[in-house]
Write a protein that holds these residues in place. Structure first.
Motif, PDB file in Angstrom:
ATOM      1  N   GLN A   3       1.514  -0.818  -7.673  1.00  0.00           N
ATOM      2  CA  GLN A   3       0.975  -0.371  -6.434  1.00  0.00           C
ATOM      3  C   GLN A   3      -0.601   0.148  -6.571  1.00  0.00           C
ATOM      4  O   GLN A   3      -0.294   1.155  -7.367  1.00  0.00           O
ATOM      5  CB  GLN A   3       1.877   0.556  -5.753  1.00  0.00           C
ATOM      6  CG  GLN A   3       1.424   0.918  -4.290  1.00  0.00           C
ATOM      7  CD  GLN A   3       2.253   1.921  -3.443  1.00  0.00           C
ATOM      8  OE1 GLN A   3       3.305   2.309  -4.075  1.00  0.00           O
ATOM      9  NE2 GLN A   3       2.215   2.024  -2.345  1.00  0.00           N
ATOM     10  N   THR A   4      -1.452  -0.530  -5.994  1.00  0.00           N
ATOM     11  CA  THR A   4      -2.791   0.076  -6.125  1.00  0.00           C
ATOM     12  C   THR A   4      -3.010   1.103  -4.738  1.00  0.00           C
ATOM     13  O   THR A   4      -2.819   0.439  -3.552  1.00  0.00           O
ATOM     14  CB  THR A   4      -3.753  -1.129  -6.156  1.00  0.00           C
ATOM     15  OG1 THR A   4      -3.244  -1.826  -7.399  1.00  0.00           O
ATOM     16  CG2 THR A   4      -5.199  -0.521  -6.421  1.00  0.00           C
ATOM     17  N   THR A   5      -3.857   2.131  -4.890  1.00  0.00           N
ATOM     18  CA  THR A   5      -4.143   2.762  -3.956  1.00  0.00           C
ATOM     19  C   THR A   5      -5.771   2.712  -3.891  1.00  0.00           C
ATOM     20  O   THR A   5      -6.138   3.048  -4.771  1.00  0.00           O
ATOM     21  CB  THR A   5      -3.725   4.499  -4.131  1.00  0.00           C
ATOM     22  OG1 THR A   5      -2.405   4.592  -4.204  1.00  0.00           O
ATOM     23  CG2 THR A   5      -4.103   5.140  -2.923  1.00  0.00           C
ATOM     24  N   ILE A   6      -6.119   2.267  -2.646  1.00  0.00           N
ATOM     25  CA  ILE A   6      -7.430   1.956  -2.346  1.00  0.00           C
ATOM     26  C   ILE A   6      -7.980   3.346  -1.538  1.00  0.00           C
ATOM     27  O   ILE A   6      -7.323   3.579  -0.706  1.00  0.00           O
ATOM     28  CB  ILE A   6      -7.627   0.804  -1.412  1.00  0.00           C
ATOM     29  CG1 ILE A   6      -7.247  -0.405  -2.629  1.00  0.00           C
ATOM     30  CG2 ILE A   6      -9.269   0.626  -1.238  1.00  0.00           C
ATOM     31  CD1 ILE A   6      -7.540  -1.662  -1.609  1.00  0.00           C
TER      32      ILE A   6
END
Length: 80
Positions: A3-6
């Protein structure tokens, strides 16, 4: 699954109101009227088509530019 947090750079009006602790109506009114008399100047904004967005770095600078008061009598001296 990773999961990538932008981190957002441009905020909507609703996100901006929550971020700076002011109402959406303040943002709208200040944006439409510009700088008038003793009213608080609105934070800078950008338009992308019809969408209004506020950049996080502009909001942080806008908040930092407001004078910090220890008590209300300082406000009178500040504007005098």
């Amino acid at each position: 699954m990773t999961q990538t947090t932008i981190e957002k750079r441009a905020y909507t009006e609703q996100e901006t109101a929550a971020y700076i602790g002011m109402s959406r109506s303040f943002l709208r009114q200040a944006r439409m009227e510009g700088h008038r008399g003793n009213r608080t100047v609105a934070p800078p904004f950008i338009k992308i088509g019809r969408a209004v967005r506020y950049l996080k770095e502009d909001l942080d600078q806008w908040l930092n530019n407001h004078t910090k008061l220890d008590h209300l009598s300082q406000e009178v001296a500040y504007y005098a």
